[in-house]
Design a protein around this motif. Structure first.
Motif, PDB file in Angstrom:
ATOM      1  N   LYS A 120       4.463  13.362   5.222  1.00 43.18           N
ATOM      2  CA  LYS A 120       5.032  14.603   4.679  1.00 43.18           C
ATOM      3  C   LYS A 120       6.021  14.342   3.530  1.00 43.18           C
ATOM      4  N   VAL A 121       5.665  13.405   2.678  1.00 46.21           N
ATOM      5  CA  VAL A 121       6.458  13.137   1.471  1.00 46.21           C
ATOM      6  C   VAL A 121       6.414  14.380   0.591  1.00 46.21           C
ATOM      7  N   ARG A 122       7.566  14.839   0.133  1.00 44.81           N
ATOM      8  CA  ARG A 122       7.630  16.130  -0.551  1.00 44.81           C
ATOM      9  C   ARG A 122       7.003  16.106  -1.940  1.00 44.81           C
ATOM     10  N   LYS A 123       7.146  14.983  -2.650  1.00 48.65           N
ATOM     11  CA  LYS A 123       6.623  14.952  -4.011  1.00 48.65           C
ATOM     12  C   LYS A 123       6.194  13.542  -4.399  1.00 48.65           C
ATOM     13  N   VAL A 124       5.078  13.475  -5.107  1.00 49.01           N
ATOM     14  CA  VAL A 124       4.548  12.221  -5.643  1.00 49.01           C
ATOM     15  C   VAL A 124       4.637  12.283  -7.165  1.00 49.01           C
ATOM     16  N   VAL A 125       5.085  11.194  -7.783  1.00 57.26           N
ATOM     17  CA  VAL A 125       4.997  11.041  -9.234  1.00 57.26           C
ATOM     18  C   VAL A 125       4.019   9.899  -9.492  1.00 57.26           C
ATOM     19  N   PHE A 126       2.955  10.195 -10.214  1.00 55.93           N
ATOM     20  CA  PHE A 126       1.904   9.208 -10.465  1.00 55.93           C
ATOM     21  C   PHE A 126       2.005   8.694 -11.899  1.00 55.93           C
ATOM     22  N   ALA A 127       2.078   7.370 -12.026  1.00 54.68           N
ATOM     23  CA  ALA A 127       2.140   6.736 -13.341  1.00 54.68           C
ATOM     24  C   ALA A 127       0.737   6.608 -13.907  1.00 54.68           C
ATOM     25  N   SER A 128       0.403   7.501 -14.824  1.00 51.60           N
ATOM     26  CA  SER A 128      -0.864   7.418 -15.534  1.00 51.60           C
ATOM     27  C   SER A 128      -0.601   6.765 -16.892  1.00 51.60           C
ATOM     28  N   SER A 129      -1.457   7.008 -17.851  1.00 51.93           N
ATOM     29  CA  SER A 129      -1.371   6.277 -19.111  1.00 51.93           C
ATOM     30  C   SER A 129      -2.007   7.068 -20.234  1.00 51.93           C
ATOM     31  N   ASN A 130      -1.584   6.783 -21.474  1.00 54.21           N
ATOM     32  CA  ASN A 130      -2.285   7.402 -22.597  1.00 54.21           C
ATOM     33  C   ASN A 130      -3.697   6.823 -22.733  1.00 54.21           C
ATOM     34  N   ALA A 131      -4.045   5.844 -21.901  1.00 55.33           N
ATOM     35  CA  ALA A 131      -5.416   5.320 -21.854  1.00 55.33           C
ATOM     36  C   ALA A 131      -6.416   6.368 -21.376  1.00 55.33           C
ATOM     37  N   VAL A 132      -5.926   7.492 -20.817  1.00 53.96           N
ATOM     38  CA  VAL A 132      -6.848   8.566 -20.400  1.00 53.96           C
ATOM     39  C   VAL A 132      -7.502   9.228 -21.611  1.00 53.96           C
ATOM     40  N   TYR A 133      -7.001   8.940 -22.818  1.00 58.48           N
ATOM     41  CA  TYR A 133      -7.634   9.456 -24.027  1.00 58.48           C
ATOM     42  C   TYR A 133      -8.648   8.464 -24.597  1.00 58.48           C
TER      43      TYR A 133
END
Length: 337
Positions: A120-133
């Motif tokens: 029940k973790v309230r919030k996740v921050v996911f490290a993505s990347s400009n590599a998605v472009y």
């Protein structure tokens, strides 16, 4: 219920915490009054040196574990209010071990999200990347959050890395749809700064240039030097991670880039000047077998949406950030000697 998780008095876990971004974010969260920060890492890529300056803090807890082992994550996330997901293979690692990279960057994220749901973790921050472009000739102009993925003409490792970040983002979206898991995706540009690691192709270029100039050699510029690079200072990124937790924003993905792009030639000239030299660079062609991340020309990674969503914008320009990195390198080399 708001998606905001105030840092003060709350507990956070950083998955992949023994890293450049992990150590800087841990310091940011501790300074903001976090009750506890758990650094979760298997130390296959992270290092004790990256977190040595934090180890005496009584509110910091180090947990050795692996994202490929769900029970490790389940135990480590107990009682946590927020989780920052950093653990990943980057392009250079993906080039040498693509199967391992796919495991960590996809199943590892699945495992972390499942552990967050179960605890029940309230919030996740996911490290993505400009590599998605993506990479290659199709990448140009303003890269905004709905820019499509380009893969033509790019190294397979770079495309595999970018594709895994797209999958990670979609796993976050899926967790929100299925279980109501609040999250923010931050699409990092190339990160640089104190405690610099040697795993990012573009960040490595800074160090290689510095080392050459210090040895009295001419730094190398690939092509005509007009190739665009995007960097973000690690302190700015640590602040973005904190603000993503504290913001009411959820179910969003935003770019976190530096103040402005820099060309390869500009970057080399900045590093050369900071090294106290006026040596002229050597213009060279590509080295066979070396993974380099190239774009089709001038482009800008727009970060206006990050300000709209979480109130963040970069503050440290490239010259100042490089000066801080070089002071740190010099200081550590002196201590090591």
């Amino acid at each position: 219920m708001t998606a905001a998780v105030p840092v003060a008095g709350h507990r956070f876990i950083i998955v992949g915490g023994a890293s450049l971004v992990g150590s800087a974010t841990a310091a940011e969260l501790l300074d903001a009054g976090a009750a506890e920060v758990v650094l979760f890492d298997n130390f296959s890529m992270g290092s004790d040196a990256a977190i040595a300056h934090l180890k005496d803090n009584p509110r910091l807890r180090l947990v050795r574990g692996d994202v490929m082992r769900l029970p490790d994550l389940l135990r480590a996330m107990e009682g946590c209010d927020g989780a920052l997901l950093l653990a990943a293979y980057m392009t250079l690692n993906m080039n040498t071990d693509p199967w391992g990279g796919l495991d960590v960057n996809v199943r590892g994220v699945q495992n972390a999200l499942e552990a967050a749901r179960a605890n029940k973790v309230r919030k996740v921050v996911f490290a993505s990347s400009n590599a998605v472009y993506g990479y290659g000739p199709g990448v140009k102009g303003d890269l905004v959050e709905d820019t499509p993925f380009h893969s033509v003409g790019a190294p397979p490792a770079a495309i595999l890395y970018g594709a895994t970040k797209i999958i990670g983002e979609q796993l976050c979206r899926d967790a929100k749809r299925r279980f109501g898991q609040d999250y923010v995706v931050l699409r990092y540009s190339t990160v640089y700064g104190e405690r610099q690691h040697y795993r990012a192709a573009n960040a490595l270029y800074i160090i290689e240039t510095w080392d050459k100039v210090k040895r009295g050699e001419r730094p190398q510029v690939f092509g005509d030097g007009s190739e665009t690079k995007h960097f973000v200072y690690v302190g700015d990124l640590a602040r973005a991670n904190r603000m993503a937790f504290e913001s009411p924003a959820t179910d969003v993905a935003v770019n976190t880039s530096g103040p402005k792009p820099v060309t390869t030639l500009e970057l080399v000239r900045m590093v050369t000047k900071l090294a106290g030299s006026d040596v002229e660079p050597e213009f060279v062609g590509d080295t066979p077998g070396k993974v380099r991340l190239t774009s089709g020309g001038a482009f800008r990674i727009a970060h206006e949406e990050a300000f709209a969503a979480i109130g963040w914008k970069p503050e440290v320009d490239m010259e100042e950030g490089l000066a801080r990195l070089m002071r740190w390198i010099d200081g550590n080399e002196a201590r090591a000697a």
